[in-house]
Each structure stands twice: as C-alpha cells, then as structure tokens.
Design a protein around this motif. Structure first.
Motif, PDB file in Angstrom:
ATOM      1  N   TYR A  96      33.421  38.897  35.817  1.00  0.00           N
ATOM      2  CA  TYR A  96      33.558  40.295  36.223  1.00  0.00           C
ATOM      3  C   TYR A  96      32.640  40.619  37.415  1.00  0.00           C
ATOM      4  O   TYR A  96      33.054  41.224  38.409  1.00  0.00           O
ATOM      5  N   LYS A  97      31.359  40.142  37.305  1.00  0.00           N
ATOM      6  CA  LYS A  97      30.416  40.390  38.385  1.00  0.00           C
ATOM      7  C   LYS A  97      30.804  39.645  39.653  1.00  0.00           C
ATOM      8  O   LYS A  97      30.482  40.069  40.761  1.00  0.00           O
ATOM      9  N   ALA A  98      31.487  38.506  39.490  1.00  0.00           N
ATOM     10  CA  ALA A  98      31.946  37.738  40.651  1.00  0.00           C
ATOM     11  C   ALA A  98      33.273  38.256  41.192  1.00  0.00           C
ATOM     12  O   ALA A  98      33.847  37.663  42.109  1.00  0.00           O
ATOM     13  N   SER A  99      33.765  39.376  40.620  1.00  0.00           N
ATOM     14  CA  SER A  99      35.035  40.005  41.031  1.00  0.00           C
ATOM     15  C   SER A  99      36.214  39.066  40.829  1.00  0.00           C
ATOM     16  O   SER A  99      37.252  39.210  41.495  1.00  0.00           O
ATOM     17  N   ALA A 100      36.068  38.098  39.927  1.00  0.00           N
ATOM     18  CA  ALA A 100      37.178  37.186  39.612  1.00  0.00           C
ATOM     19  C   ALA A 100      37.904  37.745  38.389  1.00  0.00           C
ATOM     20  O   ALA A 100      37.811  37.211  37.273  1.00  0.00           O
ATOM     21  N   PHE A 101      38.650  38.837  38.611  1.00  0.00           N
ATOM     22  CA  PHE A 101      39.230  39.571  37.492  1.00  0.00           C
ATOM     23  C   PHE A 101      40.312  38.763  36.777  1.00  0.00           C
ATOM     24  O   PHE A 101      40.435  38.806  35.539  1.00  0.00           O
ATOM     25  N   ASP A 102      41.103  38.010  37.521  1.00  0.00           N
ATOM     26  CA  ASP A 102      42.161  37.211  36.883  1.00  0.00           C
ATOM     27  C   ASP A 102      41.578  36.137  35.965  1.00  0.00           C
ATOM     28  O   ASP A 102      42.082  35.894  34.862  1.00  0.00           O
ATOM     29  N   HIS A 103      40.474  35.508  36.430  1.00  0.00           N
ATOM     30  CA  HIS A 103      39.823  34.514  35.583  1.00  0.00           C
ATOM     31  C   HIS A 103      39.266  35.158  34.318  1.00  0.00           C
ATOM     32  O   HIS A 103      39.347  34.587  33.220  1.00  0.00           O
ATOM     33  N   ALA A 104      38.711  36.379  34.481  1.00  0.00           N
ATOM     34  CA  ALA A 104      38.154  37.082  33.321  1.00  0.00           C
ATOM     35  C   ALA A 104      39.242  37.372  32.297  1.00  0.00           C
ATOM     36  O   ALA A 104      39.028  37.217  31.080  1.00  0.00           O
ATOM     37  N   LEU A 105      40.431  37.774  32.762  1.00  0.00           N
ATOM     38  CA  LEU A 105      41.531  38.074  31.851  1.00  0.00           C
ATOM     39  C   LEU A 105      41.961  36.819  31.085  1.00  0.00           C
ATOM     40  O   LEU A 105      42.260  36.877  29.881  1.00  0.00           O
ATOM     41  N   LYS A 106      41.966  35.689  31.771  1.00  0.00           N
ATOM     42  CA  LYS A 106      42.369  34.445  31.106  1.00  0.00           C
ATOM     43  C   LYS A 106      41.334  34.020  30.066  1.00  0.00           C
ATOM     44  O   LYS A 106      41.674  33.522  28.988  1.00  0.00           O
ATOM     45  N   VAL A 107      40.066  34.240  30.389  1.00  0.00           N
ATOM     46  CA  VAL A 107      39.014  33.927  29.416  1.00  0.00           C
ATOM     47  C   VAL A 107      39.147  34.808  28.185  1.00  0.00           C
ATOM     48  O   VAL A 107      39.033  34.348  27.041  1.00  0.00           O
TER      49      VAL A 107
END
Length: 895
Positions: A104-115
């Motif tokens: 989330y802090k890295a603005s990698a929102f798609d990766h966060a959703l997959k996690v």
C-alpha cells in the motif's frame, strides 16, 4: 501456491474467496521467483557484497521501527518471498497485514489486492488496509463494496474502518452511504471518535448539507480539535460567518484550545464581517498560543488587516515574517489597492520581481487594479505577455477591466479579440462590462447578441453589467425572462440588478415584486430596495422595509444605514432618524455623512454639527450637507464660518461644498472673493461650480461675469445651460435667453422640464406670447415632457404681462390639471399691473381659497384697489386680514 491444500475448503466458503484469484496468485508467485535475483536488502557484509542473510527472522518486521519504514516495490517483493519460504505468510495474519501495508505504501495497489485474496483468515486490520487500498487507487465504489462485504461476513468495524470508509464516501460524494456508515457508528459506539465524526462533518460540508454537518457536531459534546476546526471552517465557507465566529468563541471558553488550523478561517470571517476588534483579540490568542510564526496564520492575519483597511498593521506583520509566500505578498498588495495607495502596491510588486518571488494570477489581478496610469499599464501588459501569464483567462479579464478604467476601450477590444478562441463566458462578461462602463450602449447589446449566437450563456457576472445600463423596459423584461429560464434569477446580485432596473424605469411595483421573489436576499438587496422607495417618493415604505429587516434579523451595515437615513431625511422625520441613529450606534456601526445629512435635512443643525465634529475623517458629502443646511435655514454666517474652518484646516474642499456655499452668497463682494478662491484652487472649469457661479452672478444682475463664468466651463451640461437661460430671463433679456436655448439645442443637449420654465419665463419678460405657446407645445411634441403647474403659471404670466387677461382666464380654465395658488397668484399680479379689478378679485378669491393663511391674495387685491383709489374696499380687506390673524410680510431685496 497461495491457495494450497493446507487451506480447508470450509475457510474458503466462509470467506467467499473467489477461486479465480488463485490464477493471479500463481502468476504473482512466479514474479516473486524472478525477484530473487534482486540484491538483498538485509546487509550482513559491506555494501558491495550484499547477499541474503543466512538466517531470517520474520518477527523483526513487526517491531515499530520496521513498521514505520517505507519499502520500495522490489524490496517488498523480496520480503514477500521470504515470508513464503518461512511459511510466515500463512501462520500469522500480522505478517499478511504487514505485506499489505508495504504494498500500500509503495502504491502497488494491485499487488496488495492479490495478497489480500491469498490471506487465509483476514482480520479487521486486513479489511481496513484493503479499504484504504481501494481509496488510494481511487476505486471508491470498490471501497464501499469491501466495507459491505466485510460487514456481511460478521466482522465488527472499528474507528479506523469507519474513518477509511467515510473517507471514500467523501471523495466520491456518496452522501447516502455516509449516512448509513454514521448510523452504524452510532450503533457501535464510535460516533464520538474524532476521526469518524470529523469525517462525517466533512462529508456533509462537501455535499453542501451544512445543517446536517451542524447536527452531527451537536450530537454530543466534542473535545476534538479536528471536529471544531471542520465545523468552524465549514460555517465560514457556507457564508455563515457570524455562526462560525460564535462557534470559535464557544471553543475558546472550553476545550479544546484552537490551533494553527483554526485561526485562518476565523480571520477570514472577521475580514468578511469587518469585525476589527474581534480580529485583534484573535490576533492576541495567536500570540498567546505561539502560532504567529506559522506562515499560513501570518498570511491570514495580513489578509484580515488589509481587508479591514488597517494596512499599516498588515505591513508590520508582513515585515516580521521570516518567510513570505506568494499569498502573503498578494494580501499586502491587495490591501494597498483597496486603500487607494496604488503607488505602494506597485512598489511592492517591483520588489517581488527584484527578489524573484513567485507570482500568480491573483497577484497580477491586484496589481492591475492599481494601474491608473495608461503608460504603466502598458508596461505591465508587456511583462505579462513576456512571462506567459497572457494565456490565463483571469489575467486577460483583469487587463480588459484595467484598460476600461482608463478609457482605452480599443485596447480592451484587442485583448478580447486575442481571446476569441476561448469560450470563457467571464471574458465576454468583462468586455460587456467595459462597453457599459464607458457608455457604449449599442456595442454592449451587440456583443450580448453575439454571445447568444456563439452558443454561450451570459452568467451571473454578465447580466448585472447589462442591466446597469438598461433604460429600455422592453429589453429589461427580456433579460428578466432569460434569468428565469437559465436559473440565475436566484442569485442575489442578479435579482438586485433586476429590481434596480425596474426601479430605474419607474416601474416600482414590478421592482418590489421581484424583490419579494428573490429567495435569498443579501443586505445589498435590502439596501437597494430601500433606496428605490426613497428615490421614488415612498420614504414611508422604505422605513417599513427597514423594520421588516429588523424582524427577520438581517445583517445590518453601512449599506443599509445610508438609504434608511435618506428616507428619514426625505420625510423630515427627526424622531425616526434619531431612533435609527441610536440603533446603529449600539451596534458599533458608524457612518457620519448620512447621519449629518439626515440631521441637516430635518433641521436639527445642532446635532448635525455635533456628529460632524465627532467624525474622524470629514468627507465632502457631510461638509456640503452641513454648509447647505446652514444656508437654507438662514444661518449664512454659520455656513461661511464652517467654510472658513475647512479652508484654515487645509481640508480639500470639493465642488459640492463650494457649490453649496455659492448658493448662499448674499452679496457681490463675498461672491467675488469666493470666485478668487475657486480660481486659486483651479476649479473654475468644474461643471457644478461653474453653474453655481452663473446663478450667483445672474442673481446680482452681473450678466457680463455670468457669461465669463459660463465660457470657462469645460463641459457644460443641461443644468449649466438652464442656469444661463434663467440668468438672462430673470434680468429681463428674454430674447438673449431664447438665443441661448436655441444654441443649447443645436449643441445636442436635450432640455428638461426646468429648462422650459426658464424658456417660458424669457417669453414673459420679452412679451413673446405666440413663442410661449410654441415652446409649451414643443415640450410635449418634441421632448415628451408633460407641462407642470410651474409651466402653466409661466404661460399665465406671459399672457398677463401682455395684458391678455381674459385669454389668461380662458387658458386656466382649459388646463388639464387643477390650478394651484401659484397660477392664481400670477394672474392676480398681472391684474395689479393692468388695474383689472374684476379679474383680480376673482383671482384673489381663488388664491385665498387655496392658501387661506397666506397674505398674498389679500395684499394683491388691496394693492389693485389702492391704485384705483378705492380706499373703502382697501380698509375692508385690511380688517379681514386682522380678523383672521394674517400679517403682511415685509419685503426685502439684495440691493
């Protein structure tokens, strides 16, 4: 795989995890394998020999220092890989949440959703993070959907859940969803949380539901400074300035204490309400709490003092600031402009340029307002073109307005042509305003038509400019229909312009009807309607409207005070005037000039002089009102004494004051001295002063100086020409008066009703009966002026002086209006000249019937009979006068 055989099927069904995400999870894992080639972020060797540590402890990432660190996307992927290798990802939800937070802090929102989809047992923190992820990715509908899904799965939201969900509703303006959230927060006991409550207040404020925001604030007593700041700021932004200031005072009496985010809004409200004393107190609080060094607070203080006219105070604050931003520079420049100190404003702008301070379009707008010199304006125009600000519509509009003020309409037109590709209605409005302010009526209406042809809609800033010069009722009615059609009628400025237009077209009934239809009337609308009633002779209605303002608790200021006191002056109602004066005095609203004018017109010159002496700054209007009132009430010495005081005090005496004193001159020598003072001041070419000089010299029979004074006037108007006509007529040179009239018409001036009084008087002095009839007919036929009683009295005088008394009687009988005492008195005077007793007796009876307390009828008839030697009748009339208590007034002369 994330979703491997170790995850029971029951867990999958309970949490409704979509199995299609397992495909993405597989792909995601493969990307992590490639990430293993990235150098390690766990240094155990020198920087140039980085490798993975031999042992990996996942719990080191749960301490506070690790949580506060922001990792890049590649670093987060490496941590993710280690969590998978050590099985930490599935063993403890805190590790999963930690990864979510990192992505989330890295603005990698798609990766966060997959996690999140791979977490076997997400907890409330997991849901909070995923809602925040959706908000950060601007997916507000998904944020709301995640909250609903979480709630349906039986999770209990906490204050962070509600705060994040409400933030999504604020950003997407989901008001109804926000209301549901707040209802749940109330039910779950989180409504008092500052994060939740301030978010809900913010949601209602941004959706323009100020009353709902206020209701949320008042649900329970609140000690959270964020909530107080939100509601105070919201009140002021929604033009509830006095409520905002009241809330601030409540805040200062309890908890919490205001902070640096509170003060800028409060200073803004103090400036709008012109609450100088309150603003000074707030400034003291700023110093007490130590927030004076904050650049935003300091800028707000500068802006407050500038808008309240205290530019010196603003300069002091500005000079003490260690850091200046463009807003503070602009605020101080604007303050100088509003005070009329244009040179100081331009000097500051020059200093900004030398210091290479950032300049924005607001700065330039203020600077252009200070440009009254065409050459300097052109120089700044060139600088604007050079720096690229010329493309900004706001700056272009300011340039158009600035050139308009200097009368350079052609330059404004050129700027407008440069903007022809822009479909900005404000630029069209600026050009229309330019034409209207410079009297280009045809061009104004032509541009308005073009605007419609171009498919543009005149807005609330354009329509008032057009209405301000509209004197054609039919056109005004068309614009009225347009405002209803487009919905801009509800704007107070548009509505005020509409009823002012109807008032100007003498349609006071329609004007008042529109005033009543305006849904939200501001104080300017009320003041304008009061002024309209006063100007049209309905001063009593103006007083009634003022009383209605008091009942409706409308904000009162100087704009209201001036017209309502003018109504009292028109009615000569000293009692009402004193009451209104006291009412405004109790509210610390001072407006010296209207009060002086009111007392002067009501004959209370003692109170007028008292108020005048208390005024810190004497203005020309108050001076001329007092001087004129002294003269009109026969206190000539007081009038000249006050005038001498003004001269000795080096007061800049203007044309209004000098004109007032000229009208009260009672001797040629005093008039000559005044004329010398006028020449010394360089005001002999002023139109109003020139007219007064013409009137003064004609009053003393000095036609030669009368003509010289007329010739010195640069731009004589109708009043000046009329004064010249009257001067010749009153001194018995009727032919010369008529020649002046013909010259006036040839010069393109349209005579008014007063002019024709002078023309008909000239005909009577010259014995020009037929010409008198022609001019009386010309009034109606050529100029549409209906003759009044003074005109008919002049025509009776024309016939009477020519000895055509029978014809005069017949003329009076055919008048379309009932003759008054002036008409019969004029006929009676003519009968005395020609010794006609019968007509004189009839005229005297009519005069006495209309004016029973006047001595004119008795004396006129008595003089006729005395000329004929009928002393018995004379004695009888004298006895009648004694019986009714009427005394003959002694005559007087300037000679």
């Amino acid at each position: 795989m994330f979703l491997n055989s170790r995850i029971p099927k029951k867990a999958l069904s309970n949490h409704h995890i979509n199995l299609k995400f397992s495909i993405y999870s597989t792909k995601f894992l493969s990307s992590l394998v490639s990430a293993l080639q990235v150098p390690s972020i766990f240094p155990t060797k020198p920087h140039n020999q980085q490798n993975f540590p031999t042992t990996f402890d996942p719990y080191q990432y749960l301490n506070e220092s690790a949580k506060s660190r922001d990792y890049t996307l590649e670093e987060t992927k490496i941590i993710h890989t280690h969590f998978l290798k050590t099985n930490a990802f599935h063993s403890n939800p805190e590790f999963s949440n930690y990864l979510l937070r990192c992505y989330y802090k890295a603005s990698a929102f798609d990766h966060a959703l997959k996690v999140f989809d791979a977490i076997p047992h997400p907890n409330i923190n997991s849901w909070n993070l995923i809602i925040s992820c959706h908000n950060g990715n601007l997916r507000y509908a998904e944020s709301w959907g995640s909250f609903c899904r979480m709630h349906s799965l039986g999770f209990y939201p906490n204050e962070f859940t509600y705060g994040s969900a409400i933030s999504g509703c604020i950003a997407s303006n989901f008001v109804n969803c926000g209301k549901q959230l707040y209802s749940l927060a109330l039910k779950d006991g989180f409504s008092l949380d500052g994060y939740v409550r301030s978010g809900m207040i913010d949601l209602f404020l941004k959706s323009c539901n100020f009353n709902d925001a206020l209701r949320v604030f008042y649900d329970e007593s609140c000690g959270n400074v964020v909530c107080w700041n939100a509601i105070i700021s919201g009140a002021i932004k929604h033009n509830e300035d006095r409520l905002g200031l009241n809330l601030f005072q409540q805040m200062c009496r309890g908890l919490p204490s205001p902070n640096k985010f509170t003060f800028p809004s409060v200073f803004s409200a103090c400036a709008k309400c012109q609450q100088l004393d309150l603003g000074r107190l707030v400034h003291g609080l700023v110093i007490k709490y130590g927030d004076g060094e904050d650049v935003f607070v300091s800028t707000a203080i500068i802006d407050f003092y500038s808008k309240c006219g205290q530019v010196d105070e603003a300069v002091k604050i500005f000079s003490r600031m260690s850091v200046h931003n463009v807003v503070s520079w602009t605020a101080i420049i604007t303050g100088f402009v509003q005070k009329g100190e244009f040179e100081s404003a331009l000097r500051l702008f020059k200093e900004m340029l030398s210091l290479k301070v950032e300049i924005n379009n607001y700065t330039l707008t203020s600077v252009l307002s200070a440009c009254v010199n065409p050459i300097l304006l052109f120089q700044i125009h060139c600088w604007i073109c050079k720096t690229g600000f010329y493309s900004d519509p706001t700056v272009k509009n300011s340039l158009i307005n600035s050139y308009s003020r200097t009368g350079a309409v052609e330059s404004s037109q050129q700027i407008f042509k440069d903007s022809k590709d822009s479909m900005n209605p404000s630029t069209w409005a600026a050009m229309i305003t330019c034409f209207s302010q410079n009297g280009r009526l045809e061009k104004t209406f032509s541009l308005l038509k073009r605007m419609f042809r171009e498919g543009l809609k005149p807005d609330k800033s354009c329509i008032p400019s057009v209405l301000s010069i509209t004197d054609r009722l039919q056109l005004g009615e068309q614009i009225h229909c347009y405002t209803h059609k487009t919905g801009i009628f509800n704007n107070p400025l548009v509505g005020c312009s509409l009823f002012t237009m109807y008032s100007k077209c003498d349609c006071l009934k329609e004007s008042y009807k529109i005033f009543r239809e305006i849904p939200e009337k501001d104080e300017v609308s009320w003041a304008s309607m009061i002024a309209g009633f006063t100007e049209h002779g309905f001063a009593y209605k103006a007083i009634e409207l003022f009383q209605e303002m008091l009942v409706n608790h409308i904000v009162l200021d100087e704009k209201t005070l001036t017209p309502v006191l003018a109504a009292c002056a028109s009615l000569q109602s000293l009692k009402s005037g004193k009451e209104i004066h006291g009412f405004f005095f109790r509210r610390l609203i001072f407006a010296g000039s209207p009060i002086v004018h009111m007392y002067s017109k009501c004959g209370d010159l003692k109170s007028a002089k008292l108020v005048f002496n208390m005024m810190p700054f004497k203005d020309p209007v108050s001076c001329s009102s007092l001087v004129s009132s002294y003269a009109q009430n026969g206190q000539i010495e007081d009038a000249f004494h006050l005038f001498r005081e003004l001269i000795v005090s080096d007061f800049e005496v203007d044309s209004f004051t000098i004109s007032s004193i000229l009208r009260s001159v009672n001797g040629p020598e005093t008039g000559i001295q005044l004329h010398g003072r006028i020449v010394k001041l360089g005001l002999e070419s002023d139109t109003s002063i020139g007219s007064s000089l013409v009137t003064m010299y004609s009053k003393f029979g000095n036609l030669e100086d009368c003509c010289k004074s007329f010739e010195q006037i640069d731009n004589p108007d109708v009043i000046t020409w009329t004064a010249m006509i009257n001067g010749y007529a009153q001194n018995g040179d009727g032919l010369a008066a008529l020649k002046v009239y013909e010259l006036m018409v040839e010069s393109g001036f349209k005579p008014d009703s007063v002019t024709f009084v002078g023309v008909l008087s000239a005909c009577s002095h010259g014995g020009l009966v037929e010409e008198g009839y022609c001019y009386l007919e010309s009034m109606v036929k050529d100029y549409g002026i209906e003759p009044g009683l003074r005109h008919y009295a002049c025509m009776v005088d024309v016939l009477g002086r020519a000895g055509r008394l029978e014809e005069a009687v017949g003329f009076i009988g055919k008048m379309p209006v009932e003759p008054d005492g002036l008409v019969w008195g004029t006929l009676l005077a003519a009968c005395k000249v020609h010794g006609d007793v019968e007509i004189g007796r009839m005229a005297a009876e009519k005069f006495i019937e209309l004016a029973p307390l006047s001595d004119g009828g008795y004396v006129g008839l008595s003089n006729i009979l005395a000329e004929l030697g009928n002393w018995e009748e004379v004695l009888k009339i004298r006895n009648e006068m004694k019986g009714t208590g009427i005394k003959k007034q002694p005559g007087w002369s300037y000679v």
